[in-house]
Design a protein around this motif. Sequence first.
Motif, short mmCIF file in Angstrom:
data_model
loop_
_atom_site.label_atom_id
_atom_site.label_comp_id
_atom_site.label_asym_id
_atom_site.label_seq_id
_atom_site.Cartn_x
_atom_site.Cartn_y
_atom_site.Cartn_z
N LEU A 1 -4.77 9.34 2.10
CA LEU A 1 -5.27 8.66 0.93
C LEU A 1 -4.40 7.44 0.69
CD1 LEU A 1 -7.44 9.33 -1.26
CD2 LEU A 1 -5.58 10.30 -2.60
N MET A 2 -5.03 6.27 0.57
CA MET A 2 -4.28 5.02 0.36
C MET A 2 -4.65 4.39 -0.97
SD MET A 2 -4.33 1.44 2.57
CE MET A 2 -3.14 1.90 3.83
N GLN A 3 -3.64 3.87 -1.65
CA GLN A 3 -3.86 3.03 -2.84
C GLN A 3 -3.17 1.71 -2.55
OE1 GLN A 3 -3.47 5.28 -6.54
NE2 GLN A 3 -2.60 3.51 -7.56
N PHE B 1 0.85 -1.19 0.00
CA PHE B 1 0.00 0.00 0.00
C PHE B 1 0.88 1.24 0.00
CE2 PHE B 1 -0.12 -1.88 4.34
CZ PHE B 1 0.70 -0.98 4.99
N LYS B 2 0.24 2.34 -0.42
CA LYS B 2 0.90 3.63 -0.51
C LYS B 2 -0.03 4.63 0.13
CE LYS B 2 2.55 7.26 -3.01
NZ LYS B 2 2.27 8.65 -2.75
N VAL B 3 0.51 5.44 1.01
CA VAL B 3 -0.30 6.40 1.75
C VAL B 3 0.26 7.80 1.54
CG1 VAL B 3 -1.07 7.11 4.06
CG2 VAL B 3 -0.85 4.68 3.51
N ASN B 4 -0.59 8.72 1.15
CA ASN B 4 -0.24 10.15 1.19
C ASN B 4 -0.95 10.78 2.37
OD1 ASN B 4 0.35 9.68 -1.86
ND2 ASN B 4 1.18 11.72 -1.41
N LEU B 5 -0.21 11.49 3.18
CA LEU B 5 -0.78 12.17 4.34
C LEU B 5 -1.12 13.59 3.91
CD1 LEU B 5 1.78 10.52 6.65
CD2 LEU B 5 -0.67 10.04 6.64
#
Lengths: 142, 142, 142, 142
Positions: free
Chosen positions: B130-132, B83-87
Motif C-alpha cells: 500500500l502506497m501513499q 512516498f510511503k509504502v507498507n508491505l
Amino acid sequence: MPDSPADPVRASLGRQTFLTLLGARAATVAPGRVVIELPARADLCQQNGFLHAGAITSIADSACGYAALTLMPDGHDVLSVEFKVNLLAPARGDLFRAEATVVRPGRTLTVCQAEVVAVTEGGPDVPVALMQATMIAIVPRG
Amino acid sequence: MPDSPADPVRASLGRQTFLTLLGARAATVAPGRVVIELPARADLCQQNGFLHAGAITSIADSACGYAALTLMPDGHDVLSVEFKVNLLAPARGDLFRAEATVVRPGRTLTVCQAEVVAVTEGGPDVPVALMQATMIAIVPRG
Amino acid sequence: MPDSPADPVRASLGRQTFLTLLGARAATVAPGRVVIELPARADLCQQNGFLHAGAITSIADSACGYAALTLMPDGHDVLSVEFKVNLLAPARGDLFRAEATVVRPGRTLTVCQAEVVAVTEGGPDVPVALMQATMIAIVPRG
Amino acid sequence: MPDSPADPVRASLGRQTFLTLLGARAATVAPGRVVIELPARADLCQQNGFLHAGAITSIADSACGYAALTLMPDGHDVLSVEFKVNLLAPARGDLFRAEATVVRPGRTLTVCQAEVVAVTEGGPDVPVALMQATMIAIVPRG
C-alpha cells in the motif's frame, strides 16, 4: 572469518536477483551500517533520463534491510515492514550510493535511515533521496 | 483522439527505460486512475524469491505519478515528491498489479494512493503493498 | 534585531494556541534548526502513562515547520505537506525535546528531519521518535 | 455484553488523558473500524486558526490503534510503530472526524488507514488528512 557481519549479508545479497539485474553491489558491510552502490545505466531511468525512484528505493531498501541484519543474531533473516522516501533532487550522476544506518535496533523491529547520493566524477556528491524504514527480524524455524 | 488522458501518459511511460527493463506495462489509464501490471520474473526477486520491494515500489510510484498526470493540464510533467509504502504480505504470484488513484488533486501537489496486489492463476488477488504518495506538477518553460 | 530568524518564528509560535495548551516552548531558533521543548504533564498521556504519540508529533511537526521557515524569505508562511513518524521507545521522562533540522531547503518545498528525545533528570537522553517531513512555503498575497 | 470489541477500546480510551484534554470521543467502535470525533476549539489551532496537524494526528493515530485493537485477542494492548500523514486541506470546521479501518490485521503487526474529515454544519465533509499506520500488538505478560 565466519563471524564477520559481512558474510551473511553478502550471501543474502547474492541471492537478490533484482539487485543483480540492476547492477548494484555492496560497497561496505559493517555492524549497523551498509553501503550499496549502483552505477548509472541507460535502462534504469524515468521519463527525463534521471534514475527511476524505484531504482533509488531498491538500493536504499536493501541497504536498510542489511544494516538491520548485521545487528541480528546468526541465522535470522530480515523483511521490510515499511519505508518512506523523500526525493531531494533529480537523480543524475555516474553512480548512486545508498548508505544505511540503524537508528534503533530491536529484537523484533529495527528502524533504519538511508541517504542516497549521486556521485559524479569531478563534482560533489549530491543527496537525492532520504529513507526512513522499519525492518522485521524473521526467526528461523525448527 | 489526442485529448485522451491516456496519450501523454503512454508516451511518457514509453520513455521510462526502467519500466521497460522490468517488463511493466500500463493496463488502464483513466482520469485520476492508472493501473500498471508487472509479470513475475526470476530476475526481479529478493533473497527469498519474492518480488523485490523495489520492484513493487517502482510500479506503484509510476502508477501514482501517471494517475496525477491524468488530471494536470496538457504539457505538464510530474515528479515524485515522496512516498510511503507498507508491505502487507510476501509478494509471490504470476503477476503484480499496481492500481493508483488520486486522493486530492492540486495545482502544485497531488496526493495519491496505490494498492499492489499479487495475481495468481486460479487464486484470489492478494494485496501485497500500500502506497501513499505526493506528486508535484512540473510546468513546462517558455 | 529585526533580522533574526527567531523573530517571525517566535511570533508565529505565539499564535499556535495548541502549543500553548500543551505547554510547549521554543528552546532554540537558528537558521535551519529549531528545538521545541515540552515538559511532561499528566494530561498529555496515552493509556499506559507515556506521552501520547500525538503530542510527540505536535512538537516534532512544529519544530520542522519553523526550521523550514527560518530559511524562507521574510513574510512567507509555512504549512505541513506530510510527515512520517517512527516511534522508537515508550515516551517517558521529565521533558521531551524535538530538534528539527532542514535536510533540503527549497523555494516551494523543504524537507526536514526531527528527533524527539525524552529527558530525565540524572539519566541519559532517550530517543523516542524520528520524523521525516515535507513543508511548503506559502507566499503572501498582494 | 463483555464480548463487544467496544468495551476494551472504550476502557483504554478513557485512560488516554491526552484525548480527554483535546475533548475527543469515540463515536463508533466496530470490528476493524473506529471513528473518533473532535469538536473544534480555539485552543487546538496552529498559527492561522486551523486545527493543528498534531491534533489531527492525535485522533487519527488513536483511531488506528483502536481499530487494530478490536481485532486482537482479549487482554492485548496496542502501540503505534509508525504513521505517515498527508495533509490534504486546511483543517477548518465545527468538528473533525477520524475514521480508521484495518487494512491488514496480523498477529504482531497490523496496518491501518485513517481519513480525517472536517465537518461543518450545512456544508459537505472535507477530507483534511490521510494516515497510513503500523500498529504492534503487546501481549500481556504472566
